[in-house]
Design an enzyme around this catalytic site. Structure first.
Site, PDB file in Angstrom:
ATOM      1  N   ASN A   9     -62.493 -16.176 -74.372  1.00  0.00           N
ATOM      2  CA  ASN A   9     -61.169 -15.906 -74.935  1.00  0.00           C
ATOM      3  C   ASN A   9     -60.969 -16.851 -76.112  1.00  0.00           C
ATOM      4  O   ASN A   9     -60.739 -18.047 -75.919  1.00  0.00           O
ATOM      5  CB  ASN A   9     -60.113 -16.149 -73.840  1.00  0.00           C
ATOM      6  CG  ASN A   9     -58.699 -16.039 -74.367  1.00  0.00           C
ATOM      7  OD1 ASN A   9     -58.464 -15.597 -75.492  1.00  0.00           O
ATOM      8  ND2 ASN A   9     -57.730 -16.439 -73.553  1.00  0.00           N
ATOM      9  N   TRP A  10     -61.095 -16.301 -77.311  1.00  0.00           N
ATOM     10  CA  TRP A  10     -61.043 -17.159 -78.506  1.00  0.00           C
ATOM     11  C   TRP A  10     -59.597 -17.507 -78.896  1.00  0.00           C
ATOM     12  O   TRP A  10     -59.374 -18.294 -79.812  1.00  0.00           O
ATOM     13  CB  TRP A  10     -61.760 -16.486 -79.684  1.00  0.00           C
ATOM     14  CG  TRP A  10     -63.225 -16.255 -79.458  1.00  0.00           C
ATOM     15  CD1 TRP A  10     -63.950 -16.522 -78.322  1.00  0.00           C
ATOM     16  CD2 TRP A  10     -64.163 -15.700 -80.394  1.00  0.00           C
ATOM     17  NE1 TRP A  10     -65.268 -16.170 -78.497  1.00  0.00           N
ATOM     18  CE2 TRP A  10     -65.434 -15.658 -79.755  1.00  0.00           C
ATOM     19  CE3 TRP A  10     -64.060 -15.231 -81.703  1.00  0.00           C
ATOM     20  CZ2 TRP A  10     -66.582 -15.166 -80.392  1.00  0.00           C
ATOM     21  CZ3 TRP A  10     -65.200 -14.739 -82.338  1.00  0.00           C
ATOM     22  CH2 TRP A  10     -66.442 -14.720 -81.693  1.00  0.00           C
ATOM     23  N   LYS A  11     -58.641 -16.888 -78.227  1.00  0.00           N
ATOM     24  CA  LYS A  11     -57.211 -17.149 -78.484  1.00  0.00           C
ATOM     25  C   LYS A  11     -56.912 -16.996 -79.986  1.00  0.00           C
ATOM     26  O   LYS A  11     -57.526 -16.179 -80.641  1.00  0.00           O
ATOM     27  CB  LYS A  11     -56.821 -18.521 -77.934  1.00  0.00           C
ATOM     28  CG  LYS A  11     -57.229 -18.681 -76.465  1.00  0.00           C
ATOM     29  CD  LYS A  11     -56.587 -19.850 -75.802  1.00  0.00           C
ATOM     30  CE  LYS A  11     -57.127 -19.979 -74.382  1.00  0.00           C
ATOM     31  NZ  LYS A  11     -56.440 -20.991 -73.605  1.00  0.00           N
ATOM     32  N   HIS A  95     -52.440 -13.007 -69.319  1.00  0.00           N
ATOM     33  CA  HIS A  95     -52.873 -14.409 -69.447  1.00  0.00           C
ATOM     34  C   HIS A  95     -51.658 -15.323 -69.292  1.00  0.00           C
ATOM     35  O   HIS A  95     -50.556 -14.977 -69.709  1.00  0.00           O
ATOM     36  CB  HIS A  95     -53.543 -14.614 -70.817  1.00  0.00           C
ATOM     37  CG  HIS A  95     -54.217 -15.944 -70.927  1.00  0.00           C
ATOM     38  ND1 HIS A  95     -53.532 -17.092 -71.229  1.00  0.00           N
ATOM     39  CD2 HIS A  95     -55.510 -16.312 -70.732  1.00  0.00           C
ATOM     40  CE1 HIS A  95     -54.389 -18.114 -71.230  1.00  0.00           C
ATOM     41  NE2 HIS A  95     -55.589 -17.656 -70.937  1.00  0.00           N
ATOM     42  N   GLU A  97     -50.671 -17.795 -70.862  1.00  0.00           N
ATOM     43  CA  GLU A  97     -49.956 -18.112 -72.110  1.00  0.00           C
ATOM     44  C   GLU A  97     -49.000 -16.984 -72.479  1.00  0.00           C
ATOM     45  O   GLU A  97     -47.929 -17.211 -73.036  1.00  0.00           O
ATOM     46  CB  GLU A  97     -50.969 -18.404 -73.230  1.00  0.00           C
ATOM     47  CG  GLU A  97     -51.616 -19.768 -73.018  1.00  0.00           C
ATOM     48  CD  GLU A  97     -53.017 -19.904 -73.560  1.00  0.00           C
ATOM     49  OE1 GLU A  97     -53.447 -19.084 -74.380  1.00  0.00           O
ATOM     50  OE2 GLU A  97     -53.701 -20.864 -73.138  1.00  0.00           O
ATOM     51  N   GLU A 167     -56.972 -18.154 -62.759  1.00  0.00           N
ATOM     52  CA  GLU A 167     -56.893 -19.275 -63.689  1.00  0.00           C
ATOM     53  C   GLU A 167     -55.732 -20.177 -63.297  1.00  0.00           C
ATOM     54  O   GLU A 167     -54.574 -19.892 -63.650  1.00  0.00           O
ATOM     55  CB  GLU A 167     -56.653 -18.763 -65.116  1.00  0.00           C
ATOM     56  CG  GLU A 167     -57.727 -17.826 -65.628  1.00  0.00           C
ATOM     57  CD  GLU A 167     -57.769 -17.839 -67.143  1.00  0.00           C
ATOM     58  OE1 GLU A 167     -58.799 -18.249 -67.679  1.00  0.00           O
ATOM     59  OE2 GLU A 167     -56.772 -17.464 -67.771  1.00  0.00           O
ATOM     60  N   GLY A 173     -57.217 -25.525 -70.514  1.00  0.00           N
ATOM     61  CA  GLY A 173     -57.154 -26.340 -71.734  1.00  0.00           C
ATOM     62  C   GLY A 173     -56.816 -27.796 -71.470  1.00  0.00           C
ATOM     63  O   GLY A 173     -56.502 -28.542 -72.389  1.00  0.00           O
ATOM     64  N   SER A 213     -60.960 -24.734 -67.973  1.00  0.00           N
ATOM     65  CA  SER A 213     -61.854 -25.837 -68.368  1.00  0.00           C
ATOM     66  C   SER A 213     -63.275 -25.678 -67.829  1.00  0.00           C
ATOM     67  O   SER A 213     -63.912 -26.659 -67.429  1.00  0.00           O
ATOM     68  CB  SER A 213     -61.253 -27.188 -67.960  1.00  0.00           C
ATOM     69  OG  SER A 213     -59.994 -27.373 -68.580  1.00  0.00           O
ATOM     70  N   GLY A 234     -62.071 -20.502 -72.306  1.00  0.00           N
ATOM     71  CA  GLY A 234     -61.272 -20.731 -73.505  1.00  0.00           C
ATOM     72  C   GLY A 234     -62.006 -21.653 -74.456  1.00  0.00           C
ATOM     73  O   GLY A 234     -62.858 -21.229 -75.232  1.00  0.00           O
ATOM     74  N   GLY A 235     -61.684 -22.936 -74.392  1.00  0.00           N
ATOM     75  CA  GLY A 235     -62.223 -23.915 -75.335  1.00  0.00           C
ATOM     76  C   GLY A 235     -63.740 -23.843 -75.531  1.00  0.00           C
ATOM     77  O   GLY A 235     -64.220 -23.838 -76.672  1.00  0.00           O
TER      78      GLY A 235
HETATM   79  C1  PEP Z   1     -58.205 -19.660 -70.767  1.00  0.00           C
HETATM   80  O1  PEP Z   1     -57.309 -19.856 -71.552  1.00  0.00           O
HETATM   81  O2  PEP Z   1     -58.366 -18.524 -70.283  1.00  0.00           O
HETATM   82  C2  PEP Z   1     -59.061 -20.783 -70.400  1.00  0.00           C
HETATM   83  C3  PEP Z   1     -59.752 -20.717 -69.293  1.00  0.00           C
HETATM   84  O3  PEP Z   1     -59.077 -21.847 -71.258  1.00  0.00           O
HETATM   85  P1  PEP Z   1     -59.976 -23.191 -71.114  1.00  0.00           P
HETATM   86  O4  PEP Z   1     -61.370 -22.765 -70.774  1.00  0.00           O
HETATM   87  O5  PEP Z   1     -59.877 -23.850 -72.446  1.00  0.00           O
HETATM   88  O6  PEP Z   1     -59.351 -23.994 -70.010  1.00  0.00           O
END
Ligand code: PEP
Length: 251
Positions: A9-11, A95, A97, A167, A173, A213, A234-235
């Protein structure tokens, strides 16, 4: 046997040029990856360019959201038709967010899940508790509502197509990962809810990703858990080596 699915997920990151560069770097590592379903979810503006890069590979493209409506006066929204035109196969829905900043509710998320399935797109339904829920001992009750409402009235046949992403919001994050035991416990719980909703066969077939993470270092232990069937990243998805490292841990 469920096949692992790892989605990046590149957001709201990457210009078109940067997205093409990242997709090309991932393609070099994972173009022929058969053992894991790999999905790249760039921002809408880069979907076409990323689809072009990964055409003729086994890598899939996903979007980070989708409207529950077909077309019309919905300013700022994007429809299933528009996404499919760009060769999108998966859609991330609900998600945390979007739940937090844009007040998406289970009702609307369920409408989107139904629309996606109806239009042959594969939803990745995100669920997860906040830190205060976990501290209050409410993890299971919060996740149960999100699963039951998000998947309300979904036919049993769809459970081989859809994906659930667990999640924990406190792990997204933040660098704080759920331990593999904590994650496995909630994944097994989600599977038991699905079993109660639609039966053992669908519960056994549905894929449940972990997100929060996840990195190449912690991925092997998380992905070794019996009810964890991949990751939503994500990251670490913004770096080709890290993302490919996670995918390789899932092979
Ligand atoms: C996400 O936003 O779906 C996520 C898992 O982010 P991160 O890996 O950065 O925690």
């Amino acid at each position: 046997m469920r096949k692992n699915i790892i989605a990046g997920n590149w957001k709201m990151n990457k210009t078109v040029e940067e997205a093409v560069e990242l997709a090309n770097a991932i393609k070099l590592e994972l173009a022929d990856c058969k053992d894991v379903d790999v999905v790249l979810c760039p921002p809408f503006t880069a979907l076409k360019a990323v689809s072009d890069v990964i055409s003729e590979t086994l890598i899939n493209v996903g979007s980070q959201n989708m409207s529950s409506e077909d077309e019309g006066a919905y300013t700022g929204e994007i429809s299933h038709t528009m996404l499919k035109e760009l060769f999108v196969r998966y859609v991330i829905l609900g998600h945390s967010e979007r739940r937090e900043y844009y007040k998406e509710t289970d009702f609307w998320i369920n409408k989107k899940v139904k629309k996606a399935l109806d239009k042959n797109l594969r939803p990745i339904l995100c669920v997860g508790e906040k830190l205060e829920d976990r501290e209050a001992g409410s993890t299971e009750s919060v996740v149960e509502v999100q699963v039951r409402e998000g998947l309300k009235d979904i036919p049993v046949s769809a459970y081989t197509e859809l994906v659930i992403a667990y999640e924990p919001v406190w792990a997204i994050g933040t660098g704080k990962t759920a331990t593999s035991e904590q994650a496995q416990e909630v994944h097994a719980f989600i599977r038991s809810i699905v079993k109660d909703m639609v039966g053992a066969e669908a519960a056994d077939a549905v894929r449940i990703q972990y997100g929060g993470s996840m990195k190449p270092g912690n991925a092997p232990e998380l992905l070794a858990q019996p009810d964890i069937d991949g990751g939503l990243i994500g990251g670490a998805a913004l770096d080709a080596t890290s993302f490919a490292g996670i995918v390789k841990a899932g092979m």
